[in-house]
Design a protein around this motif. Structure first.
Motif, PDB file in Angstrom:
ATOM      1  N   UNK A 156      13.703  -8.982 -47.522  1.00 12.28           N
ATOM      2  CA  UNK A 156      14.053 -10.385 -47.274  1.00 12.28           C
ATOM      3  C   UNK A 156      14.779 -10.951 -48.484  1.00 12.28           C
ATOM      4  N   UNK A 157      15.987 -11.459 -48.280  1.00 14.22           N
ATOM      5  CA  UNK A 157      16.811 -11.943 -49.383  1.00 14.22           C
ATOM      6  C   UNK A 157      17.461 -13.271 -49.030  1.00 14.22           C
ATOM      7  N   UNK A 158      17.608 -14.131 -50.013  1.00 13.77           N
ATOM      8  CA  UNK A 158      18.315 -15.391 -49.761  1.00 13.77           C
ATOM      9  C   UNK A 158      19.832 -15.184 -49.760  1.00 13.77           C
ATOM     10  N   UNK A 201      16.611  -8.979 -43.851  1.00 10.83           N
ATOM     11  CA  UNK A 201      16.657 -10.371 -43.425  1.00 10.83           C
ATOM     12  C   UNK A 201      17.483 -11.142 -44.446  1.00 10.83           C
ATOM     13  N   UNK A 202      18.709 -11.500 -44.105  1.00 15.09           N
ATOM     14  CA  UNK A 202      19.567 -12.253 -45.017  1.00 15.09           C
ATOM     15  C   UNK A 202      19.311 -13.750 -44.852  1.00 15.09           C
ATOM     16  N   UNK A 203      19.708 -14.502 -45.890  1.00 17.36           N
ATOM     17  CA  UNK A 203      19.499 -15.953 -45.931  1.00 17.36           C
ATOM     18  C   UNK A 203      18.046 -16.314 -45.579  1.00 17.36           C
ATOM     19  N   UNK A 204      17.140 -15.541 -46.157  1.00 15.68           N
ATOM     20  CA  UNK A 204      15.699 -15.691 -45.905  1.00 15.68           C
ATOM     21  C   UNK A 204      15.008 -15.846 -47.258  1.00 15.68           C
ATOM     22  N   UNK A 205      14.852 -17.077 -47.707  1.00 18.44           N
ATOM     23  CA  UNK A 205      14.314 -17.334 -49.036  1.00 18.44           C
ATOM     24  C   UNK A 205      12.816 -17.605 -48.980  1.00 18.44           C
ATOM     25  N   UNK A 263      -2.348 -12.180 -47.869  1.00 18.58           N
ATOM     26  CA  UNK A 263      -1.209 -11.249 -47.872  1.00 18.58           C
ATOM     27  C   UNK A 263      -0.135 -11.715 -46.885  1.00 18.58           C
ATOM     28  N   UNK A 264       0.336 -12.927 -47.182  1.00 18.79           N
ATOM     29  CA  UNK A 264       1.337 -13.551 -46.312  1.00 18.79           C
ATOM     30  C   UNK A 264       2.361 -14.302 -47.162  1.00 18.79           C
ATOM     31  N   UNK A 265       3.640 -14.167 -46.792  1.00 19.86           N
ATOM     32  CA  UNK A 265       4.742 -14.886 -47.446  1.00 19.86           C
ATOM     33  C   UNK A 265       5.310 -15.908 -46.467  1.00 19.86           C
ATOM     34  N   UNK A 277      12.693 -21.255 -43.894  1.00 17.34           N
ATOM     35  CA  UNK A 277      12.939 -21.677 -42.511  1.00 17.34           C
ATOM     36  C   UNK A 277      11.652 -21.976 -41.745  1.00 17.34           C
ATOM     37  N   UNK A 278      10.504 -21.907 -42.438  1.00 16.19           N
ATOM     38  CA  UNK A 278       9.229 -22.213 -41.804  1.00 16.19           C
ATOM     39  C   UNK A 278       8.491 -21.013 -41.256  1.00 16.19           C
ATOM     40  N   UNK A 279       9.148 -19.865 -41.199  1.00 14.53           N
ATOM     41  CA  UNK A 279       8.495 -18.656 -40.699  1.00 14.53           C
ATOM     42  C   UNK A 279       7.621 -18.033 -41.777  1.00 14.53           C
ATOM     43  N   UNK A 280       6.805 -17.077 -41.395  1.00 14.74           N
ATOM     44  CA  UNK A 280       5.968 -16.368 -42.360  1.00 14.74           C
ATOM     45  C   UNK A 280       5.849 -14.904 -41.947  1.00 14.74           C
TER      46      UNK A 280
END
Length: 598
Positions: A224-226, A264-268, A277-279, A283-286
């Motif tokens: 996952x990357x911004x 996952x791009x544009x996923x900061x 164990x959750x990020x 965008x509100x997702x986890x």
């Protein structure tokens, strides 16, 4: 796509194996420092070797047969012609192949480093380990497998036969056509519900993801990357500013898909709950995970002066930034704040494109803290010869503008510089805002503290690359942060092994290079805290080797136009051997064996 459930290994097609868009690019314009001017040999079995004893063109093989599978067998030389430990480039059906003789046994491999295409016949051999002369990537001569980054790929290997005193190489034509081989990997299995979540889209995360697959992990891998892009070669942002983002990709999206690596791009990331164990993302997702890698890299520092918010005041962080700076600076007045590696590479690349270039630096010389005054002085003269002006031992105190755009840079000395575009190269900070309020251990600069297994103080949580402070053998185990591409890849690789419970410690010698005006300064080791230097060769002639000394021993070395000396020194340090100041002073840059015997 995943399978239900196949534990077999996936061998990528050649189309994917060529996955990197620029697999065989040279690092900019070909130049004299990419050519050895001396033949270096050892003569001892299994010693350090850097070049075959043969001068002139490569040995041309005579094809003796080709079967229906396009398998070619060619005689490449006489057995007696190749000394023990020699590296020799030979030709098989018109394709270059590296022939190696080590302890009287022959091996044949791809002749060019998969990283940037360096000729491996000019590399350094120790035992069964071959090190690239340009950027220090290492390969096993028996298997062709990569043993040290920055290359992501392995070398193809070919069969060698000796008969009646003649040496024959047998290879498939399709393997001769490619200078790289992608390691076999495990396939994604949908029955494996384990998830490895990798935060960051740089080389540390990429090396981690690929290592997980290469080592048999069949579960889910999420990167996952911004960023807007799949992992790309960030070193090119300042070295080759005219490239499109796609031309910098380290792996094509198709390659990553084929290996079951989700990007996952544009996923900061905005927060981490280590207990659950959750990020959680912007965008509100986890996303829940079984193992977490934090490799979010660093961010360029912005200017903190009046007028810093004007238009055309830039930092260099992404391919889009690189393209923007190139467009804005062409034919215009460019001011670079900070004589850092990035700042100097931008100045070099734009030296024949911008109308005028001014560099503002608090120190007396470029990258003075990292490489010292000798190398900094050489870099300054190189750029001054191209019209770049330096304003040193002063600071930027204000930017002025008109109609919202920057027009002038005001220095603490009172000087005023015309400025159509301003670029800041004043350092970086770790991208770790999402860790605020957590219990993860960090140092005073904000870097995450890790051990030699890239493990943090939080269970199932690893970190790698620019965001970490880690124990460095060359600093007697003291921790520091090292922002080099090769180090980040090594971190990612070791993190993956330990995520898989393989209990592997980091063992690497940092290797770095900076390129200006078609010439590359190589650097290996860790010179932090050095107290003395030994200079061999000539700074004025831009052909030199510098040893950095701490407590009487060499901890790092830098060179220009002296390949493969830095690779040789890297290998000596990798083996845990010490080079004393006296041995460094006795070193002859045109005579490798005395140093090789250290």
């Amino acid at each position: 796509m995943g399978t239900l459930c196949n534990s077999g290994r996936a061998s990528p097609s050649r189309g994917l194996a060529a996955g990197r868009t620029l697999a065989i690019r040279r690092e900019g314009v070909a130049s004299v420092e990419e050519k050895l001017t001396d033949d270096f040999t050892d003569g001892g079995s299994g010693g350090f070797l850097t070049r075959g004893i043969v001068t002139g063109p490569p040995t041309t093989g005579r094809a003796t047969g080709m079967d229906g599978d396009d398998t070619i067998t060619a005689e490449v030389c006489k057995e007696a012609d190749v000394g023990d430990g020699e590296l020799r480039e030979v030709m098989v059906a018109g394709y270059p192949v590296l022939l190696v003789r080590n302890k009287k046994e022959f091996s044949a491999l791809g002749s060019k480093c998969p990283h940037y295409g360096a000729p491996l016949s000019k590399g350094v051999l120790k035992g069964e380990r071959l090190r690239c002369p340009w950027h220090g990537a290492c390969f096993n001569i028996k298997t062709g497998d990569i043993e040290e980054y920055p290359s992501l790929d392995c070398l193809p290997c070919f069969k060698v036969t000796v008969k009646d005193g003649k040496v024959f190489v047998t290879a498939k034509k399709k393997d001769l056509e490619s200078s790289l081989r992608v390691k076999d990997t495990s396939k994604r299995c949908l029955l494996n519900r384990d998830t490895m979540l990798l935060l960051g889209g740089g080389v540390a995360a990429l090396a981690c993801a690929e290592t997980l697959r290469q080592e048999g992990f069949t579960g889910r891998i999420i990167m996952a990357t911004k960023e807007k892009h799949v992992p790309y070669d960030k070193s090119k942002l300042s070295k080759e500013m005219n490239l499109k983002a796609e031309d910098m990709y380290l792996r094509k999206p198709e390659f990553l898909d084929a290996h079951g690596i989700e990007v996952w791009t544009e996923k900061e990331a905005v927060s981490v709950d280590f207990q659950k164990q959750k990020v959680r993302f912007m965008d509100g997702s986890s996303q829940k995970y079984n193992q977490l890698l934090i490799a979010t890299g660093s961010h360029s520092s912005s200017l903190k002066v009046p007028g810093a918010d004007l238009q055309n005041v830039c930092i260099l962080q992404t391919p889009e930034d690189s393209s923007k700076i190139l467009a804005l600076a062409t034919g215009k007045n460019l001011v670079i704040v900070g004589a850092s590696f990035v700042g100097m590479e931008i100045a070099a690349f734009l030296s024949d494109k911008a109308g005028a270039i001014s560099v503002v630096e608090k120190k007396e010389l470029p990258f003075q803290n990292a490489l010292g005054p000798q190398v900094g002085g050489v870099a300054m003269k190189m750029l001054q010869s191209k019209g770049v002006k330096f304003y040193v031992k002063t600071e930027l105190c204000e930017l002025k503008g008109k109609d919202g755009k920057v027009t002038e840079a005001v220095l603490a000395s009172g000087e005023k510089l015309p400025a159509d575009v301003v670029v800041a190269g004043i350092g970086v900070f770790p991208n770790l805002a999402f860790l605020k309020g957590t219990s993860i251990a960090r140092d005073e600069s904000g870097a995450i503290l890790v051990d030699l297994r890239m493990q943090t103080n939080i269970p199932n949580t690893f970190a790698a690359g620019d965001v970490v402070s880690f124990p460095v053998a060359l600093l007697n185990g003291d921790r520091t942060s090292i922002h080099h591409q090769q180090v980040a890849e090594a971190h990612g690789h070791i993190a993956a092994l330990n995520m898989l419970k393989k209990e592997k410690d980091l063992h690497t010698v940092p290797f770095f290079w900076t390129t200006m005006l078609g010439k590359s300064i190589r650097y290996a080791g860790c010179g932090k805290g050095y107290t003395d230097t030994v200079v061999k060769g000539s700074l004025e002639q831009q052909k030199f080797l510098i040893f950095y000394i701490r407590d009487g021993f060499v901890t790092a070395a830098a060179s220009l136009n002296c390949d493969p000396m830095v690779s040789l020194i890297a290998e000596v340090l990798y083996l845990g051997k010490q080079i004393s100041k006296e041995e460094a002073e006795a070193c002859d840059i045109c005579n490798i064996p005395p140093l090789a015997e250290t």
